[in-house]
Design an enzyme around this catalytic site. Sequence first.
Site, PDB file in Angstrom:
ATOM      1  NE  ARG A 308      -4.332   0.030   1.663  1.00 12.45           N
ATOM      2  CZ  ARG A 308      -5.317   0.262   0.628  1.00 12.45           C
ATOM      3  NH1 ARG A 308      -5.435   1.674   0.482  1.00 12.45           N
ATOM      4  NH2 ARG A 308      -6.422  -0.597   0.461  1.00 12.45           N
ATOM      5  CD  GLU A 720      -7.162   2.225   6.325  1.00 12.16           C
ATOM      6  OE1 GLU A 720      -7.931   1.878   5.424  1.00 12.16           O
ATOM      7  OE2 GLU A 720      -6.074   2.076   6.581  1.00 12.16           O
TER       8      GLU A 720
END
Length: 779
Positions: A308, A720
């Site tokens: 990520r 997030e």
Amino acid sequence: MSEQIPHESAVLHVTGEAHYIDDLPASGNLLVGRVVYSPRAHARILSFDLSKAQRALGVEAVLSFKDIPGHNQMGPVVKDEPCLGEKEVTFVGQAMFLIAARTDAQCRAAEKLIDVKYKSLDSILTIEDAIRKNNLLGSPRSMSRGDAESAIAGSSHVIKGELRTGAAEHWYLESQAALCVPGEGTEITVYSSSQSPSETQTLVAEVLGIRKKDVVVEVRRMGGAFGGKETQANHTACWSALLCRATGKPVKIRLFRDDDMIMTGKRHRFLIRYEAGFDDDGKLQAVKLELNSDAGGATDLSFAIMERAMLHCDNAYYVPNMSVVARVWKTNLPSNTAFRGFGGPQGMAAIETIIDRIARHLHKDSLEIRRKNFYGLSDNNVTHYGQTVENNRLHMLYDRLVESSDYAMRRMSIQEFNRTNEFYKKGLALTPVKFGISFTTTHLNQAGALVHIYNDGTILVNHGGTEMGQGLHTKIQQIAAAELGVSVDRVRVNATNTSKVPNTSSTAASAATDLNGMAVKNAIEILKDRIAAAIALLFNEQDASVSTDKNDIVFENNVIVDGRHPERKIGFAEAMPQMILRQVSLSSTGYYRTPGIKWDKVKGWGKPFHYYAFGMAVSEVLVDVLTGSVKLLRTDILHDVGDSINPAIDIGQIEGGFIQGVGWVTTEEIKWDASGHLMTHSPDTYKIPTAQDIPLEFRVALLQGVPNPNVIRKSKAVAEPPLMLSLSTWLAIKDAISATANHDFEPEFSLPATNEVILLSIEQLKCLKKAGAMHQVSS
Ligand code: MTE
Ligand code: HPA
Ligand code: MOS
């Protein structure tokens, strides 16, 4: 639909009635469990003697790895994490023995009677040391587009540098906890504070050497998790399950705060090396990145987290030539783990540093450089991993936020302030976020649900997601109510339970409403179809003069009605007993898998994300040049959550995520001593943000009128992405530091920007100024 109803547990939260693990009604024979952990960073276990502890008052079991009936493993992906240390311990805080006794005091007394002989081994405590000793985990990974090397060589300007980003502690209010209750035979029920009940079930079964059908895991709610309970809640569950099995009694373990901080993993520290080439306008030509992360003692989710990071080191910017090489390093520290943003923040810190440096190098406002490099709306809109940036909101957010935050005027007044103040400097920065929504481990993008309608017209929804404060259950309740056309108070979301919905993915990657919301909708569609058919029949029986088809049936306002003949209607609650009489099943499962994503991990190419979430922030700070202390003066955030299901919850998530990020970029500093002991293991040495640290002016708004197609109720994930908007405060601090030397030199800077980092940076600028060095920003 977008309704600002309070969090479904809000009243319970504030009255203290909400049940966390430690609040569950205890049976009379409940035992307390304690985990005895390694005091050494790396050592061979030569021998141990548990016999004295076993005989201590009130003690019912003292266990070592020898007493594990199943596998001594709790690694979630790679099996490199022993449940209890065997021949070797590899970090301070690694579990070695388990004690169960009537009281915690008895456990602690027994712990003192355990005798262990160790031989200390060399330990690795930093990424630099791991690199030196080549202590690599797995193999390096790379992703690239174009030819960064030659594009840099051909660029008019090149910058090069290193950036360190720090670890961070999750600081969930409820520490890791589990209560295990034995059943008949090998049955066991685990009440866990876990983001991943199915994974907890798997590991408990493996450690006990039993099968999953005999293990039920239930999660009512977590008192916060933030990624820290995606894998590492499994550990506490396994430990209490072992004690429960050994004693045949219910056992509860709740880690003490300091123990939790010492034993569990943190956000991955990164050491980033970068090189970037750009033209006279500040347009990026090429970026070369080397990402190094500190995995700690085991694999955990480190590779997914690094992936990520690699997928977010472009953030909002089009980089025509990009090369990213990533290495995950093993150290003798607790295994680092998921933490809100999941590597994204570290990747973004890299590119935002580059942009910031380009601006200083060219003597421009970094805002201009950002704007210039944003992904385009119709061209320059493909990422370095091949995904097209669709529904790009960056430009819209930018235009609106620059205006609403009064950026230009404030920039001028800050310049004036800095010109006339020697001991205080102000800084300002705008940073964007573009965050990919979906698990990059593609198969995890699925969810299940089980919906029951009772004959009084109330609804019980089970789904695979877990509640950790983020408001998932509230949103699911709203979705179920909207789909069935009933008021929210008729719907209850059950505790998450592996016997209701099996084989679920972790509640993570910000996607729980998207995934579980769709699964619930699917279950409800099945139910509505059955009910509509039966009601059409009922209407036609009552009055044969008109004919109602099941497709005419509408569910709204607590009524089931023929949309074409609205006089034909029946209350939802009244209709349900009819369904029972007519032998219609009022229970259904639902399922959803995210369509259209395709990710080739090996090639590093494809469409890993269903869509992107976007946001933007402008932050202004005041730095005290003599002490290095910082005050956040104002933050303006504009965030895209599509059509919000619950604006109150979404704004809460944005505020909370941002402030959690502010902790990571400013005051939260994790330190280990030279022998690998955590020095910052309690709130008196580890500073998380408090109410005093929020910006004096905090203006958070949702971007309006931007429905997100193909997602539940046209909404967008929120959880997030806002964390990464805190980079605006970090770069505003750097801007203020830079002002102490009139922006002529590139300040040395790292993350978090603690008072110490700020003061050292200012001192270094003073030296450069004194040395009369010529425009160092160019190097
Ligand atoms: N909000 C609260 N209050 N508590 C939490 O633990 N975890 C965050 C975020 N918001 C968290 C939170 C993290 S890391 C994730 S991935 C998401 O919530 C998970 O939930 P969601 O997918 O339902 O948004
Ligand atoms: N995010 C959070 N958790 C995960 C992911 C992700 O992308 N992949 C695997 N676990
Ligand atoms: Mo969140 S880090 O994906 O649990």
